[in-house]
Design a protein around this motif. Structure first.
Motif, mmCIF file in Angstrom:
data_model
loop_
_atom_site.group_PDB
_atom_site.id
_atom_site.type_symbol
_atom_site.label_atom_id
_atom_site.label_comp_id
_atom_site.label_asym_id
_atom_site.label_seq_id
_atom_site.Cartn_x
_atom_site.Cartn_y
_atom_site.Cartn_z
ATOM 1 N N SER A 104 0.828 -1.205 0.000
ATOM 2 C CA SER A 104 0.000 0.000 0.000
ATOM 3 C C SER A 104 0.858 1.249 0.000
ATOM 4 C CB SER A 104 -0.920 -0.005 1.227
ATOM 5 O OG SER A 104 -1.748 1.141 1.228
ATOM 6 N N GLN A 108 1.167 4.108 -3.007
ATOM 7 C CA GLN A 108 0.950 5.535 -2.757
ATOM 8 C C GLN A 108 2.161 6.349 -3.184
ATOM 9 O OE1 GLN A 108 1.352 7.119 1.126
ATOM 10 N NE2 GLN A 108 -0.365 8.544 0.934
ATOM 11 N N ASN A 135 -9.663 4.936 -7.473
ATOM 12 C CA ASN A 135 -9.258 4.029 -6.410
ATOM 13 C C ASN A 135 -9.659 2.599 -6.756
ATOM 14 O OD1 ASN A 135 -11.969 3.688 -5.673
ATOM 15 N ND2 ASN A 135 -11.813 4.868 -3.790
ATOM 16 N N TYR A 137 -11.607 -1.098 -6.397
ATOM 17 C CA TYR A 137 -12.728 -1.867 -5.894
ATOM 18 C C TYR A 137 -12.159 -3.221 -5.484
ATOM 19 C CZ TYR A 137 -12.565 -4.031 -10.546
ATOM 20 O OH TYR A 137 -12.160 -4.680 -11.688
ATOM 21 N N VAL A 150 -7.477 -3.279 0.317
ATOM 22 C CA VAL A 150 -8.047 -2.309 -0.625
ATOM 23 C C VAL A 150 -8.448 -1.035 0.106
ATOM 24 C CG1 VAL A 150 -10.021 -1.832 -2.117
ATOM 25 C CG2 VAL A 150 -8.789 -3.987 -2.352
ATOM 26 N N SER A 151 -9.091 -1.184 1.246
ATOM 27 C CA SER A 151 -9.524 -0.019 2.025
ATOM 28 C C SER A 151 -8.328 0.803 2.499
ATOM 29 C CB SER A 151 -10.358 -0.460 3.230
ATOM 30 O OG SER A 151 -11.550 -1.092 2.812
ATOM 31 N N ASN A 154 -6.927 2.680 -0.485
ATOM 32 C CA ASN A 154 -7.809 3.786 -0.877
ATOM 33 C C ASN A 154 -7.677 4.975 0.076
ATOM 34 O OD1 ASN A 154 -8.734 2.394 -3.091
ATOM 35 N ND2 ASN A 154 -10.606 1.670 -2.115
ATOM 36 N N GLN A 155 -7.468 4.692 1.353
ATOM 37 C CA GLN A 155 -7.259 5.772 2.319
ATOM 38 C C GLN A 155 -5.954 6.509 2.024
ATOM 39 O OE1 GLN A 155 -7.536 4.256 6.323
ATOM 40 N NE2 GLN A 155 -9.606 3.477 6.027
ATOM 41 N N GLN A 158 -6.418 8.651 -1.137
ATOM 42 C CA GLN A 158 -7.244 9.839 -0.888
ATOM 43 C C GLN A 158 -6.400 11.006 -0.369
ATOM 44 O OE1 GLN A 158 -10.569 10.039 -1.722
ATOM 45 N NE2 GLN A 158 -10.276 12.229 -1.294
ATOM 46 N N VAL A 168 -9.995 11.983 -6.413
ATOM 47 C CA VAL A 168 -10.000 10.524 -6.398
ATOM 48 C C VAL A 168 -11.426 10.045 -6.652
ATOM 49 C CG1 VAL A 168 -9.615 8.453 -5.020
ATOM 50 C CG2 VAL A 168 -8.041 10.397 -4.806
ATOM 51 N N ASP A 170 -14.239 7.414 -6.442
ATOM 52 C CA ASP A 170 -14.510 6.327 -5.498
ATOM 53 C C ASP A 170 -15.148 5.125 -6.185
ATOM 54 O OD1 ASP A 170 -14.756 4.837 -3.232
ATOM 55 O OD2 ASP A 170 -16.356 6.052 -2.332
ATOM 56 N N TYR A 172 -14.514 2.096 -5.459
ATOM 57 C CA TYR A 172 -14.801 1.102 -4.413
ATOM 58 C C TYR A 172 -16.284 1.119 -4.027
ATOM 59 C CZ TYR A 172 -14.642 -1.276 0.123
ATOM 60 O OH TYR A 172 -14.879 -2.126 1.172
#
Length: 212
Positions: A104, A108, A135, A137, A150-151, A154-155, A158, A168, A170, A172
């Motif tokens: 992750s 980023q 982002n 899914y 994934v979460s 995505n954070q 963002q 971004v 969304d 997801y």
């Protein structure tokens, strides 16, 4: 002056899963831009199935890609899905949660570097342009670790948003609970309906351009 849209990324930008002769989200978004702007949009796609974020980042060093990015009014970027798949494979062997955190952070960092490269390529021309990052899914909703990874990504992604120029999208939330409806027969890539939803979300993010 022509309106230019440059799309970079992995299989999502390629449009894998949309079906024979069906467009992916980039082509659909191009059409929506033309409808909203009432003028032709020139689309250039630099994408390949299987690319990880480090490989997408390398695309930014190619002279022709740089040329198109310099002219681009709209830029979309997809990525990190393949990084996720590789991380899942590594986790199956090591059973170490840090694999996901490292991946992750790595994604980023690569996305941040992409934004820096765009800024450098644009220079001080003060050209109007906007960037849309998509982002992730989760195509594996039954795998709890996958959803957590994934979460987390995505954070992180963002944090790179800088509206109205950098937003971004969304994806997801679009696919959450609608996997059966929006995923293709391979259960990984979007189908035509999924790509249409992504294109609509891009459209909804606005097309007001801002100066660099």
């Amino acid at each position: 002056m022509a309106f230019h849209y440059t799309a970079l990324g992995d299989s999502l930008t390629v449009g894998v899963g949309s079906g024979m002769f069906e467009p992916g989200f980039a082509q659909r978004y191009k059409r929506k831009l033309e409808e909203d702007l009432h003028e032709p949009v020139m689309l250039m796609v630099f994408a390949k199935s299987g690319l990880e974020t480090a490989e997408i980042l390398k695309l930014f060093d190619r002279p022709f890609v740089k040329e198109q990015l310099k002219k681009a009014n709209v830029i979309t970027i997809t990525g990190c899905g393949n990084d996720l798949l590789e991380s899942l494979e590594i986790y199956e062997k090591k059973k170490d949660d840090d694999v996901f955190l490292e991946a992750s952070s790595h994604c980023q960092k690569n996305y941040a570097e992409m934004l820096c490269k765009i800024n450098d390529i644009k220079g001080k021309d003060h050209q109007d342009y906007m960037i849309r990052l998509l982002n992730l899914y989760n195509p594996f909703p039954k795998i709890k670790l996958a959803d957590r990874w994934v979460s987390d990504f995505n954070q992180h992604l963002q944090q790179l948003a800088n509206p109205p120029q950098v937003k971004v999208i969304d994806v997801y939330s679009i696919f959450k609970g609608h996997e059966t409806e929006y995923l293709s027969i391979d259960k990984v890539h979007p189908n035509g309906k999924g790509y249409e939803e992504i294109a609509e979300s891009l459209r909804a993010s606005g097309c007001k351009l801002v100066e660099n």
